[in-house]
Design a protein around this motif. Sequence first.
Motif, PDB file in Angstrom:
ATOM      1  N   MET A  76       3.049   0.097   6.995  1.00  0.00           N
ATOM      2  CA  MET A  76       2.078  -0.669   6.296  1.00  0.00           C
ATOM      3  C   MET A  76       2.724  -2.138   6.426  1.00  0.00           C
ATOM      4  O   MET A  76       3.678  -2.346   5.648  1.00  0.00           O
ATOM      5  CB  MET A  76       1.996  -0.398   4.509  1.00  0.00           C
ATOM      6  N   TRP A  78       2.166  -4.579   4.467  1.00  0.00           N
ATOM      7  CA  TRP A  78       2.257  -5.142   3.155  1.00  0.00           C
ATOM      8  C   TRP A  78       3.147  -4.430   2.506  1.00  0.00           C
ATOM      9  O   TRP A  78       3.347  -4.913   1.105  1.00  0.00           O
ATOM     10  CB  TRP A  78       0.898  -5.117   2.277  1.00  0.00           C
ATOM     11  N   LEU A  79       3.796  -3.501   2.782  1.00  0.00           N
ATOM     12  CA  LEU A  79       4.900  -3.078   2.095  1.00  0.00           C
ATOM     13  C   LEU A  79       6.517  -3.349   2.723  1.00  0.00           C
ATOM     14  O   LEU A  79       6.468  -3.353   4.108  1.00  0.00           O
ATOM     15  CB  LEU A  79       4.840  -1.506   1.904  1.00  0.00           C
ATOM     16  N   TYR A  87       7.107   5.971   1.073  1.00  0.00           N
ATOM     17  CA  TYR A  87       5.684   5.836   0.791  1.00  0.00           C
ATOM     18  C   TYR A  87       5.299   7.520   0.827  1.00  0.00           C
ATOM     19  O   TYR A  87       4.218   7.714  -0.238  1.00  0.00           O
ATOM     20  CB  TYR A  87       4.824   5.430   2.042  1.00  0.00           C
ATOM     21  N   SER A  91       3.767  10.988  -3.703  1.00  0.00           N
ATOM     22  CA  SER A  91       3.026  12.239  -3.982  1.00  0.00           C
ATOM     23  C   SER A  91       3.880  13.462  -4.411  1.00  0.00           C
ATOM     24  O   SER A  91       3.483  14.374  -4.602  1.00  0.00           O
ATOM     25  CB  SER A  91       2.183  12.747  -2.993  1.00  0.00           C
TER      26      SER A  91
ATOM     27  N   ALA B 158      -1.203   7.852   6.638  1.00  0.00           N
ATOM     28  CA  ALA B 158      -1.305   8.135   5.102  1.00  0.00           C
ATOM     29  C   ALA B 158      -1.835   9.471   4.640  1.00  0.00           C
ATOM     30  O   ALA B 158      -1.264  10.314   3.658  1.00  0.00           O
ATOM     31  CB  ALA B 158      -1.997   7.070   3.943  1.00  0.00           C
ATOM     32  N   ALA B 163      -1.407  11.535   0.848  1.00  0.00           N
ATOM     33  CA  ALA B 163      -2.146  10.721   0.015  1.00  0.00           C
ATOM     34  C   ALA B 163      -3.485  11.009   0.024  1.00  0.00           C
ATOM     35  O   ALA B 163      -4.390  11.259   0.943  1.00  0.00           O
ATOM     36  CB  ALA B 163      -1.905   9.309   0.566  1.00  0.00           C
ATOM     37  N   ARG B 167      -5.530   6.959  -3.298  1.00  0.00           N
ATOM     38  CA  ARG B 167      -4.206   6.369  -2.922  1.00  0.00           C
ATOM     39  C   ARG B 167      -4.447   5.558  -1.699  1.00  0.00           C
ATOM     40  O   ARG B 167      -3.870   4.653  -1.350  1.00  0.00           O
ATOM     41  CB  ARG B 167      -3.107   7.339  -2.994  1.00  0.00           C
ATOM     42  N   ARG B 168      -5.322   6.281  -0.608  1.00  0.00           N
ATOM     43  CA  ARG B 168      -5.395   5.552   0.381  1.00  0.00           C
ATOM     44  C   ARG B 168      -6.228   4.550   0.492  1.00  0.00           C
ATOM     45  O   ARG B 168      -5.664   3.449   1.096  1.00  0.00           O
ATOM     46  CB  ARG B 168      -6.227   6.736   1.450  1.00  0.00           C
ATOM     47  N   THR B 171      -3.731   1.968  -0.873  1.00  0.00           N
ATOM     48  CA  THR B 171      -2.599   1.375  -0.209  1.00  0.00           C
ATOM     49  C   THR B 171      -3.015   0.804   1.224  1.00  0.00           C
ATOM     50  O   THR B 171      -1.991   0.098   1.800  1.00  0.00           O
ATOM     51  CB  THR B 171      -1.328   2.484  -0.374  1.00  0.00           C
ATOM     52  N   VAL B 172      -3.850   1.499   1.608  1.00  0.00           N
ATOM     53  CA  VAL B 172      -4.274   1.341   3.167  1.00  0.00           C
ATOM     54  C   VAL B 172      -5.381   0.240   3.306  1.00  0.00           C
ATOM     55  O   VAL B 172      -5.315  -1.092   3.921  1.00  0.00           O
ATOM     56  CB  VAL B 172      -4.696   2.423   3.757  1.00  0.00           C
TER      57      VAL B 172
END
Lengths: 251, 264
Positions: A76, A78-79, A87, A91, B158, B163, B167-168, B171-172
Amino acid sequence: MRLALDRIGHAFLGRTVLEGCDLLLANGEIVALVGPSGCGKTTLLQIAAGLIDPLRGRVRRDYRRHAMVFQEPRLMPWLTAGENIAYGLASLDLPRRRRREIAGVHARLVGLEPADLDKYPAELSGGMRQRVAVARALAVEPEVVFFDEPFTAVDVGLRRALQDLVMRMAGDGPSGQGFSGLFVTHDLAEAVRLADRLAILSARARGIVEIRAVPGRRAARGDRDVFEIVQSWSREEAFAELVDGEGRHVP
Amino acid sequence: MRLSWLGRYLWSGWAGAAGLFCLLAAWQASHEVYGSFVLPSPLQTLAAIRDVVRGPGFVAAVAETAARTFTGFGLAAGLGTVAGAIAGYSFAAMRVMRPVVAVVLGVPPISWIVLALIWFGASGGSAVATVVVAALPISFAGALEGVATRDRSLDAMARVFGAGPLRRFRTVTLPHLLSYLFPAWTTTVGTAWKVTVMAELLANAGGIGGELATARALFDIPQVTAWTTLVVAFALATDYGLLTPLRERLERWRSAGLPWGVKR
Ligand SMILES: Nc1ncnc2c1ncn2[C@@H]1O[C@H](COP(=O)(O)OP(=O)(O)OP(=O)(O)O)[C@@H](O)[C@H]1O
Ligand SMILES: [Mg+2]
């Protein structure tokens, strides 16, 4: 048994890519999928991982968590590197601090400096990004890991180091403590080096043509053994499509 | 981090001020050619602004217009973004909505004002309604493009890492979507101020538009330029005081990959 593929068949837009593929993945075992470009390795891997629903056949899974290292890093943007590694942990219902700790540990495993954790992917080199992707997959402590030609874009030394890491983390052969792995590669030497068994795919036969065990224990195999196995196998008919350019036209 | 951010903010302000002073110089030059009656000088305008600000109805007029602008902007940006994001997930909805948006965007705001006056009468409601219809398609189109161009390979990644859909999205899709939304929202805010004033003037519904109507009736040109300058200032303040800082905060990752000179 962790994963079983039963008579898997798939077609894209009516064009059949795979037919009748059977494969078993045992506990702690690494199976390499080898074959020429375009023969359906990625497709089979994504079917096994549940990213594609196969048109025919069935996938049976006997595990709780899996992870994947893709052909590209797929981070990602942005991370930060640390957040990317963490990531998959989101979960798992862990406290934030614990997640950061795990990310730090796995960053060290793949040889990233603590300072790299706060950088964004755009600030990392290509090899560092791929290492972040490997760390992200290992951080969730998966029982099965899917690798899709993960090390094609990194230099020889780093590739060896990452292969060693995968072998170490997978545990010492079947019945070990680590994960089972399905490892796509078109590099026969890489497959022989880190796999217990090889599944050979063919574009012409549209599927797995042969499954064979690599002689010797994975961890005990030296460079010389790998070299000799590759030498003798590459003369065989089963690897013809992979090793020589026969039937493939590059203008 | 905080300090460097402030420094960059001030530096971009300095560069912007240089551009503004060029504009003021051109304004002054035109004033000297055409005279005060056609175009009051910047200084005269400044004096008029002072009078306007000290005048009795100033706060009430600005508050009225601002309330309408923000109501219109909030409705347009909110509804447009949500509807656009939903449409972006569906190919069918996208194919149907794209031409509709293109046509609606082509309708001049003035037509909407006239229609709103007929439908809602000369009230603040027609100003808000005009802002919503005129500005909603911009947010809608931005959100639609943003969702439609999301990175599907990251989405698959993801999914592998467990995910769920929510959440997807968070975050995406959302971080990618934001880079389409901010330009759309900037345009929407500007449109909202302009269209509100226009609608107020035509509907005679008070606010800044009402003040402009009075100034026009009295041929008080400095007051017209004063109010105009104020509206521009309010629109810019909304953008730079609200949207830009928010964007800087949310998109810090974007500046990370830029070479030094390109960082503002
Ligand atoms: N989404 C798709 N739509 C249509 N055809 C596809 C799609 N994905 C793959 N294919 C086709 O399926 C075949 C197998 O593709 P796949 O990506 O599995 O090959 P591969 O063995 O991984 O090759 P490589 O080693 O080059 O990565 C190719 O001929 C490809 O054109
Ligand atoms: Mg592939």
